[in-house]
Design an enzyme around this catalytic site. Structure first.
Site, short mmCIF file in Angstrom:
data_model
loop_
_atom_site.label_atom_id
_atom_site.label_comp_id
_atom_site.label_asym_id
_atom_site.label_seq_id
_atom_site.Cartn_x
_atom_site.Cartn_y
_atom_site.Cartn_z
N HIS A 109 154.12 -95.91 16.48
CA HIS A 109 154.71 -95.10 15.40
C HIS A 109 154.32 -93.62 15.47
CE1 HIS A 109 155.51 -98.82 12.61
NE2 HIS A 109 156.34 -98.73 13.62
N CYS A 117 158.67 -82.08 19.90
CA CYS A 117 159.78 -81.13 19.85
C CYS A 117 161.05 -81.88 19.47
CB CYS A 117 159.96 -80.40 21.18
SG CYS A 117 161.38 -79.28 21.10
N ALA A 219 138.92 -106.78 7.66
CA ALA A 219 138.94 -106.61 9.11
C ALA A 219 137.54 -106.35 9.67
CB ALA A 219 139.86 -105.44 9.48
N1 APR Z 1 141.12 -105.77 6.20
C1 APR Z 1 142.23 -106.44 6.64
N2 APR Z 1 143.46 -106.26 6.11
C2 APR Z 1 143.58 -105.37 5.10
C3 APR Z 1 142.47 -104.65 4.60
C4 APR Z 1 141.20 -104.87 5.19
N3 APR Z 1 140.10 -104.24 4.79
N4 APR Z 1 142.92 -103.85 3.59
C5 APR Z 1 144.24 -104.08 3.47
N5 APR Z 1 144.63 -105.01 4.38
C6 APR Z 1 145.98 -105.54 4.61
C7 APR Z 1 146.84 -105.61 3.37
O1 APR Z 1 146.60 -106.84 2.69
C8 APR Z 1 148.25 -105.52 3.96
O2 APR Z 1 148.75 -106.80 4.28
O3 APR Z 1 146.64 -104.66 5.48
C9 APR Z 1 148.03 -104.71 5.24
C10 APR Z 1 148.54 -103.28 5.17
O4 APR Z 1 149.93 -103.30 5.02
P1 APR Z 1 150.80 -101.97 4.91
O5 APR Z 1 150.20 -101.04 3.93
O6 APR Z 1 152.21 -102.38 4.69
O7 APR Z 1 150.64 -101.27 6.34
P2 APR Z 1 151.35 -101.61 7.71
O8 APR Z 1 151.69 -103.05 7.80
O9 APR Z 1 150.53 -101.01 8.79
O10 APR Z 1 152.70 -100.77 7.57
C11 APR Z 1 153.60 -100.77 8.64
O11 APR Z 1 155.01 -99.17 7.57
O12 APR Z 1 155.30 -97.23 6.29
C12 APR Z 1 155.30 -97.79 7.57
O13 APR Z 1 155.12 -96.63 9.58
C13 APR Z 1 154.36 -97.12 8.51
O14 APR Z 1 153.07 -98.06 10.32
C14 APR Z 1 153.46 -98.24 8.96
C15 APR Z 1 154.32 -99.46 8.75
#
Ligand code: APR
Length: 236
Positions: A109, A117, A219
């Site tokens: 991403h 650019c 994590a």
């Molecule tokens: N350890 C493990 N998991 C965790 C922790 C932690 N300490 N804290 C939060 N989480 C989990 C949450 O429960 C959730 O399921 O991480 C996940 C984060 O989810 P999102 O906020 O949706 O992030 P992500 O899945 O990376 O989003 C994907 O969405 O907006 C776009 O481009 C952006 O790369 C991003 C994509």
């Protein structure tokens, strides 16, 4: 475990949460005070480049105040120790995996510490604020933008990712909600081609049902424990 040679890992915002970087999908639905569609779409950039650039300038500046946590460090240890194939695909635009020492890494991403650019497509390392209309070092046009894959744009290196998933023996998803495609579909691609699938997440995700196994917890605890298991199995 003894059958496993090729590992593909997908990480999301959850792996950086304990380093102090906010995840995206939190109660209230705002991402650092903004709606995603106001800062993370090509339309937003066209409508208000100053807002979008300022938003990513703040995210880039925040990187100076965070550090990799035990989960990033454990994956770097796996990268150094694993003699088979390994690819760590991150959806994150922070640089905590590389600061922990991970080498076999792909930012699907984009990256905060990079500028793209909008005309010639060259990517260039970037520190500090990126003003709208900064000149491209390659083509010279005033078209540099944050190197972030916005909603509706194609993630980086999808061919390489699909090839790795096809050959994976084990697919592991860490700290991602499974809400955003194509990453949310990787588990099914890997499983379809015969991989074992494991999810490490704080809570069940939208994709949990697709995994052979889901382990719930932070994590910083789950990832080091799993890495020790994998390295231990390799040594036997
Ligand atoms: N350890 C493990 N998991 C965790 C922790 C932690 N300490 N804290 C939060 N989480 C989990 C949450 O429960 C959730 O399921 O991480 C996940 C984060 O989810 P999102 O906020 O949706 O992030 P992500 O899945 O990376 O989003 C994907 O969405 O907006 C776009 O481009 C952006 O790369 C991003 C994509």
């Amino acid at each position: 475990m003894s059958e496993i040679r090729n590992i593909v890992i997908l990480t999301g915002a959850g792996i950086s949460a304990e380093s102090g970087i906010a995840t995206f999908r939190r109660p209230g639905g705002l991402w650092e005070g903004h709606r995603v569609e106001d800062v993370c779409t090509p339309e937003a950039l066209a409508a208000d480049a100053t807002l979008v650039h300022r938003f990513y300038d703040a995210r880039r500046a925040a990187l100076n105040h965070v550090a990799p946590n035990a989960a990033h460090v454990a994956l770097a240890r796996l990268d150094a120790a694993w003699t088979g194939e390994l690819l760590i695909i991150t959806q994150n635009v922070d640089d905590l995996h590389e600061r922990a020492g991970t080498k076999r890494l792909l930012h699907m991403h984009g990256e905060l510490r990079s500028a793209l650019c909008g005309l010639c497509g060259i990517r260039t390392a970037w520190e500090g604020p990126l003003p709208p209309g900064a000149p491209c070092p390659d083509c010279g046009e005033n078209a540099l933008r944050p190197d972030i894959v916005f909603f509706g744009e194609m993630p980086y290196q999808m061919d390489r990712i699909e090839q790795a998933l096809e050959h994976a023996d084990l697919f592991v998803s860490i700290g991602t909600s499974g809400a955003v495609y194509p990453a949310a579909g990787f588990v099914r691609l890997a499983a379809h081609d015969g991989a074992e699938t494991l999810e490490l997440n704080l809570e069940r995700s939208a994709g949990s049902d697709w995994f052979n196994e889901t382990r719930l917890g932070p994590a910083s605890v789950l990832v080091p424990a799993w890495v020790e298991e994998v390295i231990g199995a390799q040594a036997r």
